[in-house]
Design an enzyme around this catalytic site. Structure first.
Site, PDB file in Angstrom:
ATOM      1  N   ASP A  95      40.431  -9.619 -15.306  1.00 27.39           N
ATOM      2  CA  ASP A  95      40.855  -9.708 -13.904  1.00 27.39           C
ATOM      3  C   ASP A  95      42.171  -8.941 -13.773  1.00 27.39           C
ATOM      4  OD1 ASP A  95      42.124 -10.490 -11.517  1.00 27.39           O
ATOM      5  OD2 ASP A  95      41.223 -12.474 -11.552  1.00 27.39           O
ATOM      6  N   GLU A  99      49.157 -19.917 -16.968  1.00 29.88           N
ATOM      7  CA  GLU A  99      48.222 -19.532 -15.914  1.00 29.88           C
ATOM      8  C   GLU A  99      47.312 -20.724 -15.722  1.00 29.88           C
ATOM      9  OE1 GLU A  99      44.399 -17.776 -15.134  1.00 29.88           O
ATOM     10  OE2 GLU A  99      45.498 -19.333 -14.065  1.00 29.88           O
ATOM     11  N   GLU A 129      40.654 -28.285 -10.888  1.00 27.69           N
ATOM     12  CA  GLU A 129      40.862 -28.433 -12.329  1.00 27.69           C
ATOM     13  C   GLU A 129      42.100 -29.290 -12.637  1.00 27.69           C
ATOM     14  OE1 GLU A 129      40.500 -24.922 -14.877  1.00 27.69           O
ATOM     15  OE2 GLU A 129      39.546 -23.889 -13.174  1.00 27.69           O
ATOM     16  N   HIS A 186      39.021 -13.065  -9.823  1.00 29.96           N
ATOM     17  CA  HIS A 186      37.922 -13.924 -10.249  1.00 29.96           C
ATOM     18  C   HIS A 186      37.977 -15.285  -9.535  1.00 29.96           C
ATOM     19  CE1 HIS A 186      40.976 -15.877 -12.732  1.00 29.96           C
ATOM     20  NE2 HIS A 186      40.111 -16.839 -12.975  1.00 29.96           N
TER      21      HIS A 186
END
Lengths: 384, 384
Positions: free
Chosen positions: B52, B144, B153, B322
């Site tokens: 990405d 990240e 998440e 992404h």
């Protein structure tokens, strides 16, 4: 019932014996639910299985053509799902049916039983058959436990446990017998998969070049593990397929026979067989092997079915099932001819990370006419 | 990092406080691994994120354009994956980098560090950042951690924990700030999804008729739960999409602003906002809402970045990521015109079954010209 199993995550199988008394390892229940059981809680998935006419017809016919096994009898349905087998058992005349289901689908099964006026006969119990208690032993254990290639999902362990705990000494199993089959096949998918794998590696090499060039990091040390991961994914993982019978290029052979009344979990933890298949087609390709199963509803010798019923998942145009077949592809394929003999040694074990998934070691040798043979080939496969 | 999370299975969140000291519930680790962590152990998935370019460029630039934050400093990379951020930190001059990774990907990260001759600087630690111990506090935490729509998440909880345990009082966060955005959109997908849902219900009704007719079981009591399940799946589950900027039909608005130095888990457990968006296109359709995020690398007031860097996931032709955007579709869509005002109330909570997934309550009212308004609409969505 063929279903998804989360193949990525281990089920923390530890090697101590546990309360199910047969020496198998303890599986963490929460993890087992996350990996496996949860998909059965969806009505969409139940509907898929209920829409499989071959499956439905076989169980329907086995019950209603053998009412003598059900009338006035007690029945245990292991993994009742929507409740269909329990309902049929009651409709066929059972006095009492215990319908056990581990997921919240049990609530829908209870509704369905009630809507069909069978709540006085069918008792839905939410729980694992290993844990629940019944007030009595039963005359019949009925269950649709078969996974892809019969044993994927390892649900039969639960049926064996139920049988050992709850089946009367004179009781019958529905189904009564099961067999695993293997046959050599041709398939165009093998080339596709090799192409996908090679494309993925070409892409990787480009990625390594660019990452070094733009971002100053050399990723080439990861090429080997990446290629192993991709090889496993594209070339070594068995595929679901609904094979055309024309793709079967040699005589199918039985890998395993199971008598559901007497088999133990130890008997099925490993499937090991040396089989022979004779090529039946002229000038063709051995691209891989197709695996499937059949089950029979024969009752028991002392109390046989009046009407034997077979449920087969062999390649068929008209009678395909949601199980399809499991396909193990070879790279490269081999040219074979009618009359050639293929000696296959097959070894299937449970995955260490997840007992519901399988590892397969498949070796073969081809005996051509005039005794000429190619060197034996050995392949590793994963049933995920 | 956008990734799959097994939405089917609960993570057994219990409501007791635990050792992470901020009152959040205990999650079963094995289940969390089966549901979430396991996908990050695959090189293929790491490669997707490493490919990405927008993501890579933003982090690369933030580090190498702000070497003053790294030269001679200590760094903690939370969720190092392949090790890329840790490697860049070391290459930018860090004295020591602790690269923490919960999955077996840590082994590959260690190989990658060694292959790039940075093993004297970068120490890869396999474990959860909540559990591991470092010998010292650090000057920089780089991570990240962003999921779809920023918080899917719930990985940022781990970064906050790492910050509270390991960041020096003068330390900086990379990234330093994060924002969630929402905008009204038009989309052809809404009609498709409604068609899919209706097709699925038509199929169900046929199935009920046939099951009664062929198998003597009345499944109609399951129609309601089946339709709810299908409605949730087709109409209420947010979609991943890479929106064309032309699909944005009104002014985007900020739902949430996060200062990564000071935010607590309590601050992000719920996202609640009332926002206004003005329609910017003539005679168009409000088909739904698109959600995305941006992060900034600004350092901290006492020690700012020399070169502020932004990573945005707003709709873009050239600079898609992404992460895409998360799309919440409305059924039916509404006709709107340039100048109309859309008042949106947005409420996002964590799913009770799985704290890494989200439930969204999204209500809106449209204020047309001359004060005319449609009745307010309220919708429930699931980020799975």
């Amino acid at each position: 019932m063929g279903s998804n199993v989360n193949g990525n995550a281990g089920d923390n199988v530890t090697s101590t014996s546990n309360g199910n008394g047969n020496g198998t390892a303890t599986v963490d229940k929460g993890v087992d639910f996350a990996n496996y059981f949860c998909t059965y809680a969806f009505l969409y998935h139940q509907k898929e299985m209920l829409s499989d006419r071959v499956r439905m017809n076989a169980y329907f016919n086995s019950v209603f053509n053998n009412k003598h096994h059900f009338i006035g009898k007690t029945v245990l349905d292991v993994g009742t799902g929507s409740g269909i087998l329990a309902i049929w058992s009651a409709q066929a005349g059972a006095k009492k049916v215990y319908a056990v289901e581990a997921t919240k689908m049990a609530e829908h099964a209870r509704e369905l039983v009630k809507a069909n006026n069978l709540q006085d006969v069918v008792e839905v119990i939410e729980g694992s058959v290993e844990d629940i208690t019944l007030p009595e032993k039963v005359d019949v254990i009925i269950s649709e436990w078969m996974g892809y290639f019969l044993l994927r999902e390892s649900m039969f362990d639960s049926v064996i446990c139920a049988r050992d705990r709850w089946l009367k000494p004179t009781g019958v199993m529905y189904p009564s017998h099961a067999r695993m089959w293997l046959a050599p096949i041709r398939s165009e998918v093998a080339d596709q998969k090799m192409g996908d794998y090679q494309g993925s590696m070409d892409d990787w090499h480009e990625f390594v070049t660019e990452t070094k060039s733009f971002y100053g990091v050399d990723m080439s040390v990861l090429t080997k593990p990446f290629s192993e991961e991709q090889k496993k994914y594209y070339l070594q993982t068995s595929l679901w397929n609904n094979l055309d019978p024309n793709q079967v290029v040699g005589t199918p052979a039985v890998l395993k026979e199971i008598d559901c009344l007497t088999v133990t979990v130890d008997d099925i933890i490993q499937v090991k067989a040396n089989i022979l298949s004779t090529v039946t087609k002229e000038d063709t390709w051995l691209c891989g092997f197709g695996g499937w199963f059949d089950v029979h509803f024969n009752g028991r010798p002392e109390n046989p079915a009046e009407c034997d019923v077979e449920l087969t998942t062999a390649p068929s145009i008209e009678y395909g099932t949601h199980w399809g077949q499991q396909v193990f592809l070879l790279h490269p394929p081999a040219r074979v001819n009618k009359g050639n003999e293929i000696l296959i040694n097959f070894l299937m074990n449970r995955s260490e990370q997840n007992h519901r998934l399988m590892n397969v070691d498949l070796g073969y040798e081809i005996k051509f006419s005039a005794g000429k043979m190619l060197p034996p080939v050995k392949n590793k496969f994963y049933i995920e």
